[in-house]
Design a protein around this motif. Sequence first.
Motif, short mmCIF file in Angstrom:
data_model
loop_
_atom_site.label_atom_id
_atom_site.label_comp_id
_atom_site.label_asym_id
_atom_site.label_seq_id
_atom_site.Cartn_x
_atom_site.Cartn_y
_atom_site.Cartn_z
N SER A 186 51.01 43.05 30.59
CA SER A 186 52.08 44.04 30.63
C SER A 186 52.17 44.67 32.02
O SER A 186 51.15 44.96 32.65
CB SER A 186 51.82 45.14 29.60
N TYR A 187 53.39 44.87 32.47
CA TYR A 187 53.61 45.61 33.71
C TYR A 187 53.06 47.03 33.59
O TYR A 187 52.72 47.66 34.59
CB TYR A 187 55.10 45.64 34.01
N PHE A 188 52.93 47.51 32.38
CA PHE A 188 52.48 48.88 32.11
C PHE A 188 51.00 48.93 31.68
O PHE A 188 50.56 49.91 31.11
CB PHE A 188 53.37 49.52 31.04
N LYS A 189 50.26 47.88 32.00
CA LYS A 189 48.83 47.83 31.69
C LYS A 189 48.13 49.03 32.33
O LYS A 189 48.31 49.32 33.52
CB LYS A 189 48.25 46.53 32.24
N ASP A 190 47.32 49.75 31.54
CA ASP A 190 46.69 50.96 32.07
C ASP A 190 45.17 50.91 32.05
O ASP A 190 44.51 51.92 32.36
CB ASP A 190 47.18 52.20 31.32
N ASP A 191 44.58 49.75 31.72
CA ASP A 191 43.13 49.60 31.83
C ASP A 191 42.84 48.55 32.90
O ASP A 191 43.67 47.69 33.19
CB ASP A 191 42.53 49.17 30.49
N PRO A 192 41.69 48.63 33.57
CA PRO A 192 41.41 47.72 34.68
C PRO A 192 41.11 46.30 34.22
O PRO A 192 40.66 46.06 33.11
CB PRO A 192 40.18 48.35 35.35
N TRP A 193 41.38 45.36 35.12
CA TRP A 193 40.89 44.00 34.95
C TRP A 193 39.44 43.94 35.42
O TRP A 193 39.08 44.55 36.44
CB TRP A 193 41.68 43.02 35.79
N LYS A 194 38.62 43.19 34.71
CA LYS A 194 37.25 42.91 35.14
C LYS A 194 37.16 41.42 35.43
O LYS A 194 37.49 40.60 34.57
CB LYS A 194 36.23 43.31 34.07
N ASP A 195 36.71 41.07 36.64
CA ASP A 195 36.69 39.67 37.06
C ASP A 195 35.29 39.29 37.52
O ASP A 195 34.67 40.00 38.31
CB ASP A 195 37.68 39.47 38.21
N THR A 196 34.79 38.18 37.00
CA THR A 196 33.50 37.64 37.45
C THR A 196 33.65 36.20 37.94
O THR A 196 32.68 35.45 37.99
CB THR A 196 32.46 37.71 36.32
N ASP A 197 34.89 35.81 38.30
CA ASP A 197 35.15 34.46 38.80
C ASP A 197 35.12 34.36 40.31
O ASP A 197 35.35 33.29 40.87
CB ASP A 197 36.50 33.96 38.29
N GLY A 198 34.84 35.46 40.98
CA GLY A 198 34.70 35.43 42.42
C GLY A 198 35.97 35.77 43.18
O GLY A 198 37.05 35.86 42.60
N LEU A 199 35.84 35.95 44.50
CA LEU A 199 36.92 36.42 45.36
C LEU A 199 37.22 35.44 46.49
O LEU A 199 37.55 35.84 47.60
CB LEU A 199 36.55 37.79 45.94
N ASP A 200 37.08 34.16 46.19
CA ASP A 200 37.34 33.13 47.20
C ASP A 200 38.82 32.79 47.20
O ASP A 200 39.25 31.83 46.57
CB ASP A 200 36.49 31.89 46.91
N TYR A 201 39.62 33.59 47.93
CA TYR A 201 41.06 33.34 47.94
C TYR A 201 41.46 32.35 49.03
O TYR A 201 42.64 32.10 49.25
CB TYR A 201 41.87 34.63 48.05
N PHE A 202 40.49 31.77 49.73
CA PHE A 202 40.78 30.68 50.65
C PHE A 202 40.67 29.33 49.94
O PHE A 202 41.63 28.58 49.86
CB PHE A 202 39.83 30.71 51.86
#
Length: 269
Positions: A186-202
Amino acid sequence: MTIKNRKFYTDANRASWEEVAPRHRSSNQEELLNAVRASDFNALHKEFVETLNLIDIKNKNVAQICCNNAKDLLSVIKLGARSGVGVDASAGFIDQGREIINAAGHQDDIKLIVSDVYDLPKELEGQFDIVMTTVGVMSWMPDLPAFFQIINSLLKPGGHYVVEEMHPVLLMYEAGDKGASRPMYSYFKDDPWKDTDGLDYFGHVEYESKPSYSFQHKMDDILMAGINLGMRLKHIREIGHDISNFCMDLQHQEAKPPLGINLIFEKPA
């Protein structure tokens, strides 16, 4: 949101970025060290340069908040700004930034600081003609109004906050198994995303990472965070192609959403 909760998120995100810093170094640091030696080095997207050209950056003092490896701040210095200060919570990325700045020969023009954005040194307040953030900053902020208060405090009267960011609509999407991105949230999502897949955006390589937390801030959240402080919105531009390495296929879809935004806020003189 309490300070305790805010610090939980910023501490977790800092640990996650520290974890990925060596991966980013191996992906692009050597290439950058060679590239920044050129007098015309510019890592900025075309639209952001055009947005910066709407204000006078020549001989101005510039701060970049969440500067990562400071290549964007270096680019602004090469475009004519007088001096720069970059702030990032990750010591690993600040180390990479210092290497890049030294390779470019701008160590006398740019100072880099390791700090939580919500706990910046008081001596920075009121020191800058321009504060900027580039792609991938606001969604990491657990408290957006407080973030804007920090930005506002850094600016001199009449100074400008210049923003390049993922469009808030883009955070509704997630890449599918076959690479086709589709709206999932939802565009109106009000709780955070939790991510454990890493931050390798390259390389877009997933790995079991320390948890990071990101937040949906709607367009009105962003605009009103500045307006409520008396800042004047001088410019807004929506961008229809990828600027964030996130759900890149969307730029080729016929019914594509907006993918990026540029903004300029002015602090009252």
